[in-house]
Design a protein around this motif. Structure first.
Motif, PDB file in Angstrom:
ATOM      1  N   LEU A 145      15.437   1.931  50.426  1.00  0.00           N
ATOM      2  CA  LEU A 145      16.037   0.661  50.022  1.00  0.00           C
ATOM      3  C   LEU A 145      16.977   0.126  51.100  1.00  0.00           C
ATOM      4  CD1 LEU A 145      17.049   0.772  46.238  1.00  0.00           C
ATOM      5  CD2 LEU A 145      15.670  -0.960  47.385  1.00  0.00           C
ATOM      6  N   CYS A 146      17.793   1.017  51.647  1.00  0.00           N
ATOM      7  CA  CYS A 146      18.753   0.615  52.672  1.00  0.00           C
ATOM      8  C   CYS A 146      18.041   0.113  53.920  1.00  0.00           C
ATOM      9  CB  CYS A 146      19.672   1.778  53.004  1.00  0.00           C
ATOM     10  SG  CYS A 146      21.060   1.339  54.072  1.00  0.00           S
ATOM     11  N   MET A 147      17.017   0.829  54.356  1.00  0.00           N
ATOM     12  CA  MET A 147      16.292   0.429  55.558  1.00  0.00           C
ATOM     13  C   MET A 147      15.514  -0.861  55.336  1.00  0.00           C
ATOM     14  SD  MET A 147      17.323   2.802  57.496  1.00  0.00           S
ATOM     15  CE  MET A 147      16.344   2.963  58.978  1.00  0.00           C
ATOM     16  N   ILE A 163      23.004  -1.252  47.867  1.00  0.00           N
ATOM     17  CA  ILE A 163      22.851  -0.408  46.679  1.00  0.00           C
ATOM     18  C   ILE A 163      22.113   0.879  47.048  1.00  0.00           C
ATOM     19  CG2 ILE A 163      21.730  -0.235  44.421  1.00  0.00           C
ATOM     20  CD1 ILE A 163      22.291  -3.226  44.047  1.00  0.00           C
ATOM     21  N   GLY A 164      21.108   0.748  47.926  1.00  0.00           N
ATOM     22  CA  GLY A 164      20.393   1.932  48.390  1.00  0.00           C
ATOM     23  C   GLY A 164      21.314   2.924  49.082  1.00  0.00           C
ATOM     24  N   LEU A 165      22.233   2.417  49.888  1.00  0.00           N
ATOM     25  CA  LEU A 165      23.193   3.304  50.550  1.00  0.00           C
ATOM     26  C   LEU A 165      24.072   4.003  49.518  1.00  0.00           C
ATOM     27  CD1 LEU A 165      24.484   4.433  53.096  1.00  0.00           C
ATOM     28  CD2 LEU A 165      25.910   2.376  53.222  1.00  0.00           C
ATOM     29  N   ALA A 166      24.477   3.279  48.490  1.00  0.00           N
ATOM     30  CA  ALA A 166      25.276   3.894  47.428  1.00  0.00           C
ATOM     31  C   ALA A 166      24.472   4.974  46.694  1.00  0.00           C
ATOM     32  CB  ALA A 166      25.740   2.821  46.443  1.00  0.00           C
ATOM     33  N   ILE A 167      23.200   4.715  46.468  1.00  0.00           N
ATOM     34  CA  ILE A 167      22.337   5.714  45.825  1.00  0.00           C
ATOM     35  C   ILE A 167      22.290   6.982  46.675  1.00  0.00           C
ATOM     36  CG2 ILE A 167      19.941   6.261  45.222  1.00  0.00           C
ATOM     37  CD1 ILE A 167      19.630   3.334  44.359  1.00  0.00           C
ATOM     38  N   GLY A 168      22.116   6.805  47.978  1.00  0.00           N
ATOM     39  CA  GLY A 168      22.084   7.967  48.863  1.00  0.00           C
ATOM     40  C   GLY A 168      23.380   8.746  48.856  1.00  0.00           C
ATOM     41  N   LEU A 169      24.510   8.049  48.873  1.00  0.00           N
ATOM     42  CA  LEU A 169      25.810   8.707  48.901  1.00  0.00           C
ATOM     43  C   LEU A 169      26.114   9.418  47.591  1.00  0.00           C
ATOM     44  CD1 LEU A 169      27.864   5.925  50.712  1.00  0.00           C
ATOM     45  CD2 LEU A 169      27.246   8.159  51.650  1.00  0.00           C
ATOM     46  N   LYS A 172      23.125  12.615  47.661  1.00  0.00           N
ATOM     47  CA  LYS A 172      23.203  13.671  48.668  1.00  0.00           C
ATOM     48  C   LYS A 172      24.507  13.690  49.445  1.00  0.00           C
ATOM     49  CE  LYS A 172      19.333  16.192  49.055  1.00  0.00           C
ATOM     50  NZ  LYS A 172      19.260  17.646  49.254  1.00  0.00           N
ATOM     51  N   GLY A 173      25.252  12.599  49.391  1.00  0.00           N
ATOM     52  CA  GLY A 173      26.512  12.564  50.109  1.00  0.00           C
ATOM     53  C   GLY A 173      26.410  11.875  51.462  1.00  0.00           C
ATOM     54  N   PRO A 174      27.362  12.156  52.379  1.00  0.00           N
ATOM     55  CA  PRO A 174      27.405  11.498  53.685  1.00  0.00           C
ATOM     56  C   PRO A 174      26.141  11.649  54.510  1.00  0.00           C
ATOM     57  CG  PRO A 174      29.453  12.657  53.265  1.00  0.00           C
ATOM     58  CD  PRO A 174      28.521  13.042  52.164  1.00  0.00           C
ATOM     59  N   LEU A 175      25.296  12.633  54.206  1.00  0.00           N
ATOM     60  CA  LEU A 175      24.036  12.772  54.917  1.00  0.00           C
ATOM     61  C   LEU A 175      23.230  11.486  54.862  1.00  0.00           C
ATOM     62  CD1 LEU A 175      21.818  14.486  56.313  1.00  0.00           C
ATOM     63  CD2 LEU A 175      21.039  15.144  54.021  1.00  0.00           C
ATOM     64  N   ALA A 176      23.285  10.774  53.751  1.00  0.00           N
ATOM     65  CA  ALA A 176      22.548   9.523  53.613  1.00  0.00           C
ATOM     66  C   ALA A 176      22.985   8.519  54.677  1.00  0.00           C
ATOM     67  CB  ALA A 176      22.751   8.940  52.217  1.00  0.00           C
ATOM     68  N   LEU A 177      24.276   8.451  54.935  1.00  0.00           N
ATOM     69  CA  LEU A 177      24.798   7.529  55.949  1.00  0.00           C
ATOM     70  C   LEU A 177      24.288   7.905  57.332  1.00  0.00           C
ATOM     71  CD1 LEU A 177      26.663   5.082  56.284  1.00  0.00           C
ATOM     72  CD2 LEU A 177      28.546   6.676  56.665  1.00  0.00           C
ATOM     73  N   VAL A 178      24.224   9.195  57.622  1.00  0.00           N
ATOM     74  CA  VAL A 178      23.715   9.668  58.917  1.00  0.00           C
ATOM     75  C   VAL A 178      22.250   9.284  59.095  1.00  0.00           C
ATOM     76  CG1 VAL A 178      23.236  11.708  60.321  1.00  0.00           C
ATOM     77  CG2 VAL A 178      25.371  11.564  59.022  1.00  0.00           C
ATOM     78  N   VAL A 180      20.602   6.936  57.781  1.00  0.00           N
ATOM     79  CA  VAL A 180      20.413   5.486  57.875  1.00  0.00           C
ATOM     80  C   VAL A 180      20.918   4.957  59.218  1.00  0.00           C
ATOM     81  CG1 VAL A 180      21.252   3.299  56.963  1.00  0.00           C
ATOM     82  CG2 VAL A 180      20.384   5.038  55.396  1.00  0.00           C
ATOM     83  N   LEU A 181      22.097   5.402  59.617  1.00  0.00           N
ATOM     84  CA  LEU A 181      22.691   4.873  60.849  1.00  0.00           C
ATOM     85  C   LEU A 181      21.924   5.317  62.092  1.00  0.00           C
ATOM     86  CD1 LEU A 181      26.540   5.212  60.262  1.00  0.00           C
ATOM     87  CD2 LEU A 181      25.151   3.128  60.304  1.00  0.00           C
TER      88      LEU A 181
END
Length: 497
Positions: A145-147, A163-169, A172-178, A180-181
């Motif tokens: 979703l984020c991508m 919202i996709g980034l929030a779902i990831g966080l 699974k936590g901060p791994l989702a941010l990694v 994606v970024l």
């Protein structure tokens, strides 16, 4: 083959029906699935929606709660069954498939979108995780979703991306941010601002605040309720687990130690059979001397480069991790499906559809679903093939006793805990004699692990003339079930005063 939406819909319906069959009839096999299911069951019964609990007195700090929330809601709605905790993952995977379809149709047209959906839905890992009690399907939905939110310029897709980034966080936590970024930075380094329509500053601010509003309250409440959560989860799970292959700080199991680079052979397993087909196709391109042309096309097309970066970043990232599982690959499979779907679409338009090629396509589509269907049939007929306690713990209930009369020696499997609604008890083998003296009932059941020498002798209760006897009633793959009961010794009747 996949030339129209009707064919795709029929395939998806068949896949969903096959998966539902497995969701309903495949018993929980220790350890991962029943562990997460038991955490969700405890959440559903306790009403504690902030802290997931590993046991009633031990918080589970290993994962955020999003997947447990949905699983617990399903359990509350439909009861404690296998399918109730699994069903949310199926819905989440179908949503992921829909986003993949939207991305692929925008990228390469409807035919490529059909292929992308077929590839993702029938790769081994996505198909297995669709309807499994795991956190990874939620992370996959969040990342896709984020991508996608960065690819589509509409406000609704931009918001969906946040919202996709929030779902990831929250899954699974901060791994989702990694995850994606990483590909975003790679694409920006190569194509600068020409890559995608810029996100307007007001929308960027609003989206960032939305993520904070959705995510931050739970992290704060979790730390307040069980102090130490942030240190264990952020520092331990996200840093120490990554850099230390033998990390001994895991309080919920053992580290999954793998040699560096093991993520790549795991990718072949996770993407089976399509990953093997893609490798064969890549080798063919190299042999024919067209690899340079393909690389030039990738570097010229920012969208293709974006999908490629997305597909390989998490693989490169986990190459240097010492603790990995094949489920870590799931967020990298959607872009692989989109890219390879485009190539298969081009191939099907230009090549002759021979009987061999058609059979190969249908084999690739149904190899994993039919394999899991056959495995489900086998295990449902013979549950002793897997590490499940489902059949063993049913016996006390069959003869009219409750689950509270079943004791496990030295280890209490999560499947036993889930199927008994947390009622089965745990006892050390050395404490068993003392427990017999204090037990208020006339009979009980004891699950003894195979391989442990359990010297059960007749236990007399002094002058009352009563002894304990046992008979074997059944077994699971790992435990033998003993039915232990009191018996009056002839000639030594006890007459109360």
């Amino acid at each position: 083959m996949l030339k129209d939406s009707t064919t795709l819909i029929k395939i998806v319906v068949v896949l969903v029906l096959l998966r539902i069959f497995s969701i309903v009839y495949f018993p929980y096999a220790d350890t991962t699935e029943p562990r997460y299911a038991e955490i969700a069951r405890i959440m559903a019964t306790s009403g504690d929606w902030i802290t997931p609990w590993f046991e009633p007195d031990k918080p589970f700090w290993g994962k955020p709660p999003l997947s447990f929330w949905f699983q617990a809601l399903s359990i509350n709605a439909f009861g404690v069954e296998e399918w109730t905790a699994r069903f949310p993952s199926l819905i989440v995977t179908l949503l992921t498939v829909w986003v993949i379809f939207k991305c692929a149709i925008e990228y390469a047209g409807s035919r490529a979108a059909y292929w992308a959906v077929a590839i993702y839905a029938t790769c081994a890992l996505p198909y297995a995780s669709a309807g499994a009690v795991l956190t990874d399907p939620y992370l996959a939905l969040g990342t896709v979703l984020c991508m996608a939110g960065l690819l589509f310029p509409s406000v609704s897709w931009r918001i969906a991306g946040f919202i996709g980034l929030a779902i990831g966080l929250l899954s699974k936590g901060p791994l989702a941010l990694v995850l994606v970024l990483g590909p975003i930075v790679m694409s920006l380094l190569v194509f600068r601002t020409k890559f995608w329509p810029p996100v307007q500053k007001p929308l960027l601010l609003m989206g960032s605040l939305l993520v904070v509003a959705l995510v931050l309250p739970w992290y704060v409440l979790a730390e307040i309720k069980t102090p130490g959560f942030l240190d264990y989860f952020i520092v331990g799970e996200h840093f120490r687990r990554y850099v230390d292959p033998g990390w001994a700080g895991d309080i919920y199991g053992s580290a999954h130690v793998k040699p560096y680079g093991s993520i790549w052979p795991l990718w072949i397993e996770a993407t089976f059979p399509w990953g093997i087909v893609a490798i064969i196709a890549a080798v063919n391109v190299f042999i024919k001397g067209r690899a340079k042309l393909y690389l030039e096309n990738i570097t010229k097309d920012p969208v293709t480069f974006y999908y490629l970066s997305w597909a390989i970043f998490s693989m490169v990232f986990f190459t240097f991790a010492g603790n990995i599982l094949w489920t870590y690959i799931l967020p990298a499979i959607p872009p692989f499906a989109i890219l390879f779907g485009k190539k298969l679409s081009e191939w099907s338009n230009t090549s002759n559809n021979t009987i061999t090629s058609i059979m190969g396509v249908w084999f690739s589509i149904f190899a994993v679903p039919l394999g899991i269907f056959i495995a489900t049939m086998s295990v449902s007929e013979n549950p002793y093939l897997v590490k499940t306690e489902k059949m063993l713990i049913e016996y006390p209930k069959v003869i009219g006793l409750g689950y509270q009369d079943l004791w496990y020696i030295d280890e209490r499997p999560f499947s036993a805990r889930y199927y008994s609604n947390g009622s089965v008890k745990l006892i050390n083998v050395d404490d068993f004699d003392q427990m017999l003296k204090l037990h208020p009932y006339d009979e009980l059941f004891l699950a003894v692990p195979f391989g442990i020498v359990f010297d059960f002798q007749e236990k007399h209760l002094d002058e009352k003339g009563i002894k304990w006897e046992y008979v074997t009633r059944g077994h699971s793959k790992r435990f033998e079930l003993l039915h232990i009961h009191k018996t009056q010794v002839p000639g030594k009747l006890h007459h109360p005063l």
